[in-house]
Design a protein around this motif. Structure first.
Motif, PDB file in Angstrom:
ATOM      1  N   PHE A  10      40.228  57.846  43.528  1.00 19.74           N
ATOM      2  CA  PHE A  10      39.565  57.517  43.186  1.00 19.74           C
ATOM      3  C   PHE A  10      39.814  55.893  42.091  1.00 19.74           C
ATOM      4  CE2 PHE A  10      36.173  55.963  40.587  1.00 19.74           C
ATOM      5  CZ  PHE A  10      35.611  54.796  41.169  1.00 19.74           C
ATOM      6  N   VAL A  16      46.105  50.219  48.806  1.00 18.23           N
ATOM      7  CA  VAL A  16      44.778  48.922  48.084  1.00 18.23           C
ATOM      8  C   VAL A  16      45.549  47.488  48.664  1.00 18.23           C
ATOM      9  CG1 VAL A  16      43.115  48.065  47.079  1.00 18.23           C
ATOM     10  CG2 VAL A  16      43.354  50.016  47.077  1.00 18.23           C
ATOM     11  N   LYS A  54      40.514  48.702  52.656  1.00 17.45           N
ATOM     12  CA  LYS A  54      39.948  48.008  51.669  1.00 17.45           C
ATOM     13  C   LYS A  54      38.729  48.740  52.027  1.00 17.45           C
ATOM     14  CE  LYS A  54      41.028  44.220  49.725  1.00 17.45           C
ATOM     15  NZ  LYS A  54      40.693  42.533  49.522  1.00 17.45           N
ATOM     16  N   THR A  55      37.974  49.214  50.872  1.00 20.35           N
ATOM     17  CA  THR A  55      37.050  50.188  51.122  1.00 20.35           C
ATOM     18  C   THR A  55      35.474  49.634  50.632  1.00 20.35           C
ATOM     19  OG1 THR A  55      37.865  51.667  52.456  1.00 20.35           O
ATOM     20  CG2 THR A  55      35.480  52.512  51.183  1.00 20.35           C
ATOM     21  N   PHE A  56      34.431  49.612  50.502  1.00 14.53           N
ATOM     22  CA  PHE A  56      33.096  49.160  50.320  1.00 14.53           C
ATOM     23  C   PHE A  56      32.309  50.625  50.275  1.00 14.53           C
ATOM     24  CE2 PHE A  56      28.500  48.992  50.880  1.00 14.53           C
ATOM     25  CZ  PHE A  56      27.722  48.155  49.919  1.00 14.53           C
ATOM     26  N   GLY A  57      32.106  51.297  48.929  1.00 14.45           N
ATOM     27  CA  GLY A  57      31.596  52.538  49.016  1.00 14.45           C
ATOM     28  C   GLY A  57      31.343  53.517  47.494  1.00 14.45           C
ATOM     29  N   CYS A  58      31.182  54.854  47.966  1.00 13.94           N
ATOM     30  CA  CYS A  58      31.266  55.488  46.878  1.00 13.94           C
ATOM     31  C   CYS A  58      32.473  56.198  46.439  1.00 13.94           C
ATOM     32  CB  CYS A  58      30.521  56.418  46.682  1.00 13.94           C
ATOM     33  SG  CYS A  58      30.515  57.621  48.337  1.00 13.94           S
ATOM     34  N   ALA A  59      32.950  56.775  45.176  1.00  9.61           N
ATOM     35  CA  ALA A  59      34.390  57.210  44.444  1.00  9.61           C
ATOM     36  C   ALA A  59      34.708  58.259  46.234  1.00  9.61           C
ATOM     37  CB  ALA A  59      34.254  58.149  43.733  1.00  9.61           C
ATOM     38  N   LYS A  99      29.245  64.141  50.740  1.00  9.26           N
ATOM     39  CA  LYS A  99      29.868  63.146  51.038  1.00  9.26           C
ATOM     40  C   LYS A  99      31.497  63.697  52.005  1.00  9.26           C
ATOM     41  CE  LYS A  99      28.685  61.583  47.446  1.00  9.26           C
ATOM     42  NZ  LYS A  99      28.726  60.319  46.589  1.00  9.26           N
TER      43      LYS A  99
ATOM     44  N   ILE B 305      29.528  45.681  45.770  1.00  6.36           N
ATOM     45  CA  ILE B 305      30.149  47.428  45.168  1.00  6.36           C
ATOM     46  C   ILE B 305      28.875  48.032  45.019  1.00  6.36           C
ATOM     47  CG2 ILE B 305      32.086  46.320  43.883  1.00  6.36           C
ATOM     48  CD1 ILE B 305      30.588  46.848  41.645  1.00  6.36           C
ATOM     49  N   GLU B 306      29.682  49.375  45.531  1.00  3.74           N
ATOM     50  CA  GLU B 306      28.681  50.749  45.216  1.00  3.74           C
ATOM     51  C   GLU B 306      28.296  51.085  43.974  1.00  3.74           C
ATOM     52  OE1 GLU B 306      27.152  54.622  45.940  1.00  3.74           O
ATOM     53  OE2 GLU B 306      28.647  54.118  45.808  1.00  3.74           O
ATOM     54  N   GLU B 308      27.371  53.931  43.366  1.00  2.61           N
ATOM     55  CA  GLU B 308      28.010  55.487  42.708  1.00  2.61           C
ATOM     56  C   GLU B 308      29.476  55.323  42.367  1.00  2.61           C
ATOM     57  OE1 GLU B 308      28.822  59.603  44.308  1.00  2.61           O
ATOM     58  OE2 GLU B 308      30.655  58.105  44.424  1.00  2.61           O
ATOM     59  N   ALA B 309      30.591  54.096  42.629  1.00  3.04           N
ATOM     60  CA  ALA B 309      31.798  54.057  42.120  1.00  3.04           C
ATOM     61  C   ALA B 309      31.455  52.936  41.182  1.00  3.04           C
ATOM     62  CB  ALA B 309      32.097  52.763  42.936  1.00  3.04           C
ATOM     63  N   LEU B 312      30.250  56.025  38.358  1.00  7.00           N
ATOM     64  CA  LEU B 312      31.669  56.794  37.583  1.00  7.00           C
ATOM     65  C   LEU B 312      32.804  55.809  36.991  1.00  7.00           C
ATOM     66  CD1 LEU B 312      32.485  58.855  41.248  1.00  7.00           C
ATOM     67  CD2 LEU B 312      31.519  59.738  38.776  1.00  7.00           C
ATOM     68  N   SER B 313      32.807  55.212  37.374  1.00  8.33           N
ATOM     69  CA  SER B 313      33.535  54.043  36.620  1.00  8.33           C
ATOM     70  C   SER B 313      33.087  53.696  34.664  1.00  8.33           C
ATOM     71  CB  SER B 313      34.291  52.379  37.227  1.00  8.33           C
ATOM     72  OG  SER B 313      34.811  53.258  38.171  1.00  8.33           O
ATOM     73  N   MET B 316      33.813  56.627  33.546  1.00  8.93           N
ATOM     74  CA  MET B 316      35.037  57.240  32.925  1.00  8.93           C
ATOM     75  C   MET B 316      35.041  56.320  30.937  1.00  8.93           C
ATOM     76  SD  MET B 316      37.752  57.686  36.006  1.00  8.93           S
ATOM     77  CE  MET B 316      36.992  56.899  37.013  1.00  8.93           C
ATOM     78  N   CYS B 327      24.254  57.336  47.202  1.00  9.28           N
ATOM     79  CA  CYS B 327      24.980  58.556  47.016  1.00  9.28           C
ATOM     80  C   CYS B 327      25.110  59.033  45.708  1.00  9.28           C
ATOM     81  CB  CYS B 327      26.137  57.422  46.571  1.00  9.28           C
ATOM     82  SG  CYS B 327      27.435  57.660  48.251  1.00  9.28           S
ATOM     83  N   HIS B 349      22.261  49.379  47.833  1.00 11.19           N
ATOM     84  CA  HIS B 349      23.515  50.795  47.474  1.00 11.19           C
ATOM     85  C   HIS B 349      24.113  49.970  45.337  1.00 11.19           C
ATOM     86  CE1 HIS B 349      23.440  53.569  50.047  1.00 11.19           C
ATOM     87  NE2 HIS B 349      22.687  51.935  51.432  1.00 11.19           N
ATOM     88  N   ARG B 378      37.921  45.422  39.453  1.00  8.93           N
ATOM     89  CA  ARG B 378      38.347  46.327  40.326  1.00  8.93           C
ATOM     90  C   ARG B 378      37.722  46.532  41.293  1.00  8.93           C
ATOM     91  NH1 ARG B 378      40.507  51.801  40.874  1.00  8.93           N
ATOM     92  NH2 ARG B 378      38.215  52.501  40.959  1.00  8.93           N
ATOM     93  N   LEU B 379      36.713  46.565  41.531  1.00  7.80           N
ATOM     94  CA  LEU B 379      36.029  47.489  42.688  1.00  7.80           C
ATOM     95  C   LEU B 379      35.931  46.705  43.486  1.00  7.80           C
ATOM     96  CD1 LEU B 379      33.190  49.581  40.906  1.00  7.80           C
ATOM     97  CD2 LEU B 379      35.083  50.375  42.296  1.00  7.80           C
ATOM     98  N   SER B 381      37.672  44.163  44.074  1.00  5.45           N
ATOM     99  CA  SER B 381      39.048  44.504  44.981  1.00  5.45           C
ATOM    100  C   SER B 381      39.534  45.454  45.594  1.00  5.45           C
ATOM    101  CB  SER B 381      40.061  43.922  43.749  1.00  5.45           C
ATOM    102  OG  SER B 381      40.665  45.332  42.936  1.00  5.45           O
ATOM    103  N   LEU B 382      39.340  46.138  45.819  1.00  7.76           N
ATOM    104  CA  LEU B 382      39.357  47.420  46.593  1.00  7.76           C
ATOM    105  C   LEU B 382      37.571  46.998  47.572  1.00  7.76           C
ATOM    106  CD1 LEU B 382      38.778  50.951  44.369  1.00  7.76           C
ATOM    107  CD2 LEU B 382      40.903  48.971  45.463  1.00  7.76           C
ATOM    108  N   SER B 383      37.089  45.962  48.212  1.00  9.34           N
ATOM    109  CA  SER B 383      36.040  46.353  49.148  1.00  9.34           C
ATOM    110  C   SER B 383      36.057  44.893  50.435  1.00  9.34           C
ATOM    111  CB  SER B 383      34.153  45.568  48.318  1.00  9.34           C
ATOM    112  OG  SER B 383      33.235  45.154  49.209  1.00  9.34           O
TER     113      SER B 383
END
Lengths: 122, 396
Positions: A10, A16, A54-59, A99, B305-306, B308-309, B312-313, B316, B327, B349, B378-379, B381-383
């Motif tokens: 994560f 990516v 590329k993902t939109f979602g939780c860890a 999950k 973005i979501e 829960e991610a 958690l970030s 950290m 989630c 979400h 950062r999140l 950039s992943l989405s």
């Protein structure tokens, strides 16, 4: 909640991004569920030369995408199609029960990208 | 160097105030008597209970005999709703509440629906406010209870409780309000408001966990939830959690004594956080009402973005917050509150609640404003959703 492998993927996800001239693109999930995975493939001689996501979602969705792309990179199309969500969960060292659907999404994503690749080949 | 930790989840729970803890401690092993006992140990405990009850009564503008200690805010809510429903079922079977109540209320109402009661769940507008007109229109001859939360736990919207209670009173319908989040952040006077029943909880106001209060206006008919001995004037049996009761009393006293200063401090931190997020991060939406909102509540949706991610970030880097994402709720749907204010699934979400408290400082807010933007970036950039928006119109 998550083990170190999941957190590592994560925090530092592999592969990516997007591939401009991808040979196959797969997208699964929906914003309603809070998960979307998009996979880009580059295939040469039946081998997955490059893969990006590329993902939109939780860890766990992000970690599942990351490890899945690592697992199929350099593999043949047939080997990639044989990948199951259980393989993804095992490689991550386990996911919390609610999950597990994230790993299913990873399996569906690679299948969907390969399907797209096969269609384009015809 | 130890990692910096910033706790901004004060709507989930708060630390026990040192003065509260100090008053509680002797009641664990020194003044441990059972308040029902005749001897000096018992009398000592009874005296402490009386003092705590008096403090809560003063805090709420109630009479001491209208204050009943319970095991939690959830129990107080359950008691109010089930108690009134069962005691008044000869008069009617209809209850009115809202779509954005806490589960302590919603699931209690759903339970009553299975047992022959009818429940109307009022809509809220995009800011989370109920419509008084819709409330009036929902009233029937069979309506026996209206229960509307004072302030929402997720988005902080404060309802017009005084006006709603007046409508109920005109129709001679009991009015309950879940004030668990409002207590300590809004002025509460049960007589001024004209409510019949009101629930609060200890641990949201720097008191201990495992203690709540139900205010029951003298004369209100409601059944017991729990049956047993003579405690709480036979209405809430079970040997009293004396230390927690003492803590509740002190916490309620502190929360009301310092209320104006607290509201000023929290509003200042809140607005700094809200403005800072708007300035630093594009594609965000403040959830809840811009002004009719708890002084300590910040709730934003971060597009693409979501939640829960995001949580958690933040965790950290030592920041403790919460989210209405599916989630984090253990279900597939995002929070019912965010859905009720009309957010799309994907926006819901991506929600983040930062709830402030006494322990927070300007430095905490600055730390959050420094850490949050790169995490969101950062999140994003992943989405896969983010790209569609770059350089153009937002299209999720």
């Amino acid at each position: 909640m998550y083990n170190e492998t999941v957190m590592e993927h994560f925090t530092n996800p592999r592969n990516v991004g997007e591939i401009e001239d991808a040979d196959g693109i797969g997208e699964v999930g929906s914003p309603q569920c809070g998960d979307i995975m998009k996979i880009f493939l580059k295939v040469e001689d039946n081998i997955i030369k490059d893969i990006k996501f590329k993902t939109f979602g939780c860890a766990s969705a992000i970690a599942s995408s990351s490890i899945m792309t690592d697992m199929v990179k350099g593999k043949t199309i047939e080997e990639a199609l044989a990948l199951t969500n259980k393989d993804v969960v095992d490689a991550l060292g386990g996911l919390p029960k609610p999950k597990v659907h994230c790993s299913v999404l990873a399996e569906e994503a690679i299948r969907s990208a390969i399907e797209d690749y096969k269609k384009k080949m015809k | 160097m130890t990692k910096r930790r910033v706790y901004v989840d004060n709507s989930a729970t708060t630390p026990v105030h040192p003065q509260v803890l100090e008053e509680m401690l002797p009641f664990f092993n020194e003044n441990f008597g059972n308040p029902s006992s005749v001897h000096s140990f018992g009398r000592q405990a009874k005296k402490a209970m009386d003092k705590a009850r008096e403090r809560v009564a003063v805090a709420l503008g109630a009479k001491t005999e209208e204050i009943f200690f319970t095991g939690s805010g959830t129990e107080a809510d359950n008691w109010a709703v089930k108690g009134v429903a069962l005691a008044n079922k000869d008069k009617g079977n209809h209850i009115i509440t809202t779509k954005i109540e806490h589960h302590a209320l919603l699931h209690t109402c759903e339970y009553l629906e299975k047992h022959g009661f009818e429940v109307t769940y009022l809509d809220v507008d995009e800011y989370g406010l109920i419509s008084l007109k819709q409330l009036e229109e929902a009233i029937k001859d069979s309506t026996i209870l209206i229960s509307i939360m004072f302030a929402n736990n997720e988005i902080g919207t404060i309802q017009p409780i005084g006006e709603a209670a007046r409508i109920a009173k005109e129709k001679e319908i009991y009015f309950h309000t879940d004030s668990v989040q409002a207590m300590g952040n809004v002025k509460i006077d049960v007589k001024e408001l004209g409510v019949d029943l009101l629930s609060i909880s200890g641990h949201k106001i720097m008191g201990p966990k495992g203690i709540g209060v139900l205010y029951i206006r003298k004369g209100v008919r409601l059944d017991n939830l729990i049956h047993g001995g003579a405690q709480e004037r036979r209405r809430r049996p079970g040997t009293e959690n004396v230390a927690a009761v003492v803590g509740m009393g002190k916490a309620a006293q502190l929360a009301t004594e310092n209320l104006e200063q607290h509201i000023r401090d929290m509003t200042s931190l809140r607005d700094k956080l809200i403005n800072g997020i708007y300035e630093r991060i594009p594609h965000v939406k403040l959830n809840g009402h811009p002004t009719e909102r708890l002084a300590n509540n910040v709730n934003f949706s971060f597009e693409f973005i979501e939640g829960e991610a995001l949580l958690l970030s933040l965790d950290m880097v030592g920041i403790a917050a919460s989210s209405g994402s599916a989630c984090t709720s253990g279900s597939l749907d995002p929070s019912h509150v965010l859905m009720a204010i009309g957010l799309s699934h994907e926006i819901a979400h991506g929600s983040l609640r930062l709830s402030l408290g006494e322990i927070n400082t300007d430095e905490d807010v600055e730390y959050i404003l420094e850490q949050l933007p790169p995490i969101v970036e950062r999140l994003r950039s992943l989405s896969p959703l983010f790209k569609q928006c770059e350089g153009g119109k937002v299209s999720v």
